[in-house]
Write a protein that holds these residues in place. Structure first.
Motif, mmCIF file in Angstrom:
data_model
loop_
_atom_site.group_PDB
_atom_site.id
_atom_site.type_symbol
_atom_site.label_atom_id
_atom_site.label_comp_id
_atom_site.label_asym_id
_atom_site.label_seq_id
_atom_site.Cartn_x
_atom_site.Cartn_y
_atom_site.Cartn_z
ATOM 1 N N ALA A 275 1.025 -1.142 0.160
ATOM 2 C CA ALA A 275 0.095 0.005 -0.008
ATOM 3 C C ALA A 275 0.838 1.464 -0.057
ATOM 4 O O ALA A 275 0.588 2.071 -0.700
ATOM 5 C CB ALA A 275 -0.984 -0.065 1.223
ATOM 6 N N GLN A 276 1.884 1.205 0.906
ATOM 7 C CA GLN A 276 2.908 2.532 0.831
ATOM 8 C C GLN A 276 3.554 2.423 -0.572
ATOM 9 O O GLN A 276 3.758 3.656 -0.977
ATOM 10 C CB GLN A 276 3.696 2.185 1.895
ATOM 11 C CG GLN A 276 4.913 3.241 2.212
ATOM 12 C CD GLN A 276 6.150 3.034 1.150
ATOM 13 O OE1 GLN A 276 6.558 1.848 1.092
ATOM 14 N NE2 GLN A 276 6.862 3.861 0.706
ATOM 15 N N GLU A 277 3.996 1.435 -1.041
ATOM 16 C CA GLU A 277 4.334 1.536 -2.520
ATOM 17 C C GLU A 277 3.615 1.968 -3.303
ATOM 18 O O GLU A 277 3.972 3.211 -4.311
ATOM 19 C CB GLU A 277 4.866 0.189 -2.953
ATOM 20 C CG GLU A 277 6.195 -0.386 -2.205
ATOM 21 C CD GLU A 277 7.558 0.296 -2.695
ATOM 22 O OE1 GLU A 277 7.533 0.506 -3.777
ATOM 23 O OE2 GLU A 277 8.362 0.587 -1.642
ATOM 24 N N LEU A 278 2.254 1.738 -3.445
ATOM 25 C CA LEU A 278 1.671 2.463 -4.228
ATOM 26 C C LEU A 278 1.173 3.855 -4.104
ATOM 27 O O LEU A 278 1.247 4.591 -5.144
ATOM 28 C CB LEU A 278 0.005 1.501 -4.335
ATOM 29 C CG LEU A 278 0.168 -0.007 -5.061
ATOM 30 C CD1 LEU A 278 -1.089 -0.491 -4.649
ATOM 31 C CD2 LEU A 278 0.610 -0.028 -6.300
ATOM 32 N N LEU A 279 0.767 4.331 -2.858
ATOM 33 C CA LEU A 279 0.773 5.715 -2.558
ATOM 34 C C LEU A 279 1.814 6.242 -2.952
ATOM 35 O O LEU A 279 1.690 7.394 -3.376
ATOM 36 C CB LEU A 279 0.403 5.590 -0.950
ATOM 37 C CG LEU A 279 -0.875 5.345 -0.433
ATOM 38 C CD1 LEU A 279 -0.923 5.299 0.921
ATOM 39 C CD2 LEU A 279 -2.103 6.389 -0.998
ATOM 40 N N THR A 280 3.257 5.832 -2.905
ATOM 41 C CA THR A 280 4.400 6.731 -3.250
ATOM 42 C C THR A 280 4.426 6.725 -4.802
ATOM 43 O O THR A 280 4.565 7.831 -5.260
ATOM 44 C CB THR A 280 5.570 5.895 -2.721
ATOM 45 O OG1 THR A 280 5.743 5.939 -1.362
ATOM 46 C CG2 THR A 280 6.871 6.852 -3.138
ATOM 47 N N THR A 281 3.983 5.861 -5.416
ATOM 48 C CA THR A 281 4.315 5.706 -6.814
ATOM 49 C C THR A 281 3.069 6.676 -7.556
ATOM 50 O O THR A 281 3.166 7.112 -8.419
ATOM 51 C CB THR A 281 4.262 4.333 -7.439
ATOM 52 O OG1 THR A 281 5.198 3.646 -6.793
ATOM 53 C CG2 THR A 281 4.321 4.154 -8.861
ATOM 54 N N PHE A 282 1.890 6.507 -7.065
ATOM 55 C CA PHE A 282 0.780 7.109 -7.471
ATOM 56 C C PHE A 282 0.086 8.170 -6.668
ATOM 57 O O PHE A 282 -0.849 8.322 -6.605
ATOM 58 C CB PHE A 282 -0.315 6.035 -7.856
ATOM 59 C CG PHE A 282 0.190 4.885 -8.719
ATOM 60 C CD1 PHE A 282 0.146 5.139 -9.994
ATOM 61 C CD2 PHE A 282 0.508 3.726 -8.415
ATOM 62 C CE1 PHE A 282 0.694 4.127 -10.978
ATOM 63 C CE2 PHE A 282 0.913 2.664 -9.191
ATOM 64 C CZ PHE A 282 1.091 3.077 -10.537
ATOM 65 N N GLU A 283 1.067 9.127 -6.044
ATOM 66 C CA GLU A 283 0.663 9.941 -5.121
ATOM 67 C C GLU A 283 -0.202 11.254 -5.741
ATOM 68 O O GLU A 283 -1.075 11.478 -5.275
ATOM 69 C CB GLU A 283 2.117 10.848 -5.062
ATOM 70 C CG GLU A 283 1.934 12.086 -4.030
ATOM 71 C CD GLU A 283 3.381 12.748 -3.820
ATOM 72 O OE1 GLU A 283 3.479 13.736 -3.277
ATOM 73 O OE2 GLU A 283 4.373 12.026 -4.367
ATOM 74 N N GLN A 284 -0.112 11.125 -7.222
ATOM 75 C CA GLN A 284 -1.255 12.203 -7.657
ATOM 76 C C GLN A 284 -2.657 11.636 -8.101
ATOM 77 O O GLN A 284 -3.546 12.210 -8.443
ATOM 78 C CB GLN A 284 -0.276 12.767 -8.939
ATOM 79 C CG GLN A 284 0.936 13.617 -8.689
ATOM 80 C CD GLN A 284 0.598 14.883 -7.753
ATOM 81 O OE1 GLN A 284 -0.627 15.536 -7.813
ATOM 82 N NE2 GLN A 284 1.297 14.859 -6.429
ATOM 83 N N GLU A 285 -2.457 10.376 -8.484
ATOM 84 C CA GLU A 285 -3.370 9.477 -8.984
ATOM 85 C C GLU A 285 -4.559 8.924 -7.912
ATOM 86 O O GLU A 285 -5.877 8.683 -8.475
ATOM 87 C CB GLU A 285 -2.984 8.629 -10.099
ATOM 88 C CG GLU A 285 -2.295 9.127 -11.124
ATOM 89 C CD GLU A 285 -0.839 9.198 -11.019
ATOM 90 O OE1 GLU A 285 -0.176 9.895 -11.892
ATOM 91 O OE2 GLU A 285 -0.373 8.992 -9.824
ATOM 92 N N LEU A 286 -4.020 8.636 -6.774
ATOM 93 C CA LEU A 286 -4.759 7.967 -5.876
ATOM 94 C C LEU A 286 -5.220 8.800 -4.843
ATOM 95 O O LEU A 286 -4.576 9.582 -4.342
ATOM 96 C CB LEU A 286 -3.931 6.681 -5.187
ATOM 97 C CG LEU A 286 -3.331 5.602 -5.991
ATOM 98 C CD1 LEU A 286 -2.743 4.680 -5.181
ATOM 99 C CD2 LEU A 286 -4.617 4.903 -6.478
ATOM 100 N N THR A 287 -6.368 8.547 -4.377
ATOM 101 C CA THR A 287 -7.074 9.354 -3.214
ATOM 102 C C THR A 287 -7.187 8.575 -2.123
ATOM 103 O O THR A 287 -7.175 9.209 -0.911
ATOM 104 C CB THR A 287 -8.544 9.995 -3.687
ATOM 105 O OG1 THR A 287 -9.043 8.889 -4.056
ATOM 106 C CG2 THR A 287 -8.217 10.993 -4.736
ATOM 107 N N GLU A 288 -6.912 7.277 -2.383
ATOM 108 C CA GLU A 288 -7.174 6.372 -0.980
ATOM 109 C C GLU A 288 -6.631 5.062 -1.202
ATOM 110 O O GLU A 288 -6.678 4.525 -2.479
ATOM 111 C CB GLU A 288 -8.619 6.207 -0.458
ATOM 112 C CG GLU A 288 -9.222 5.442 0.579
ATOM 113 C CD GLU A 288 -10.497 5.230 0.636
ATOM 114 O OE1 GLU A 288 -10.957 5.216 1.938
ATOM 115 O OE2 GLU A 288 -11.350 5.566 -0.278
#
Length: 79
Positions: free
Chosen positions: A8-21
């Protein structure tokens, strides 16, 4: 749960602008790991047979939510 939190942390870091949650929902039965967009199941551990490599999961998520996004080393085809 630890591996799910790391991914989850990897996804949040990689998709910082694209993910809201990103949400982690504990299960009493264990073994469930799914990645979803509001309208699509992107990844299911049960179908895949285990946890994906972060590179693979990032590519799947990118393809689902931001196909134009470059992933740097995660786009590399060499292992």
């Amino acid at each position: 749960m630890l591996r799910a939190a790391w991914i989850a942390q990897e996804l949040l870091t990689t998709f910082e602008q694209e993910l809201t949650e990103v949400s982690l929902v504990p299960s009493k039965t264990g073994g469930i790991f799914q990645v979803r967009t509001p309208d699509k199941l992107v990844f299911d551990r049960k179908e895949y047979g285990g946890f994906p490599e972060p590179k693979v999961l990032k590519q799947l998520v990118r393809d689902a939510i931001a196909p134009q996004k470059k992933l740097g080393h995660s786009d590399s085809t060499s292992e």
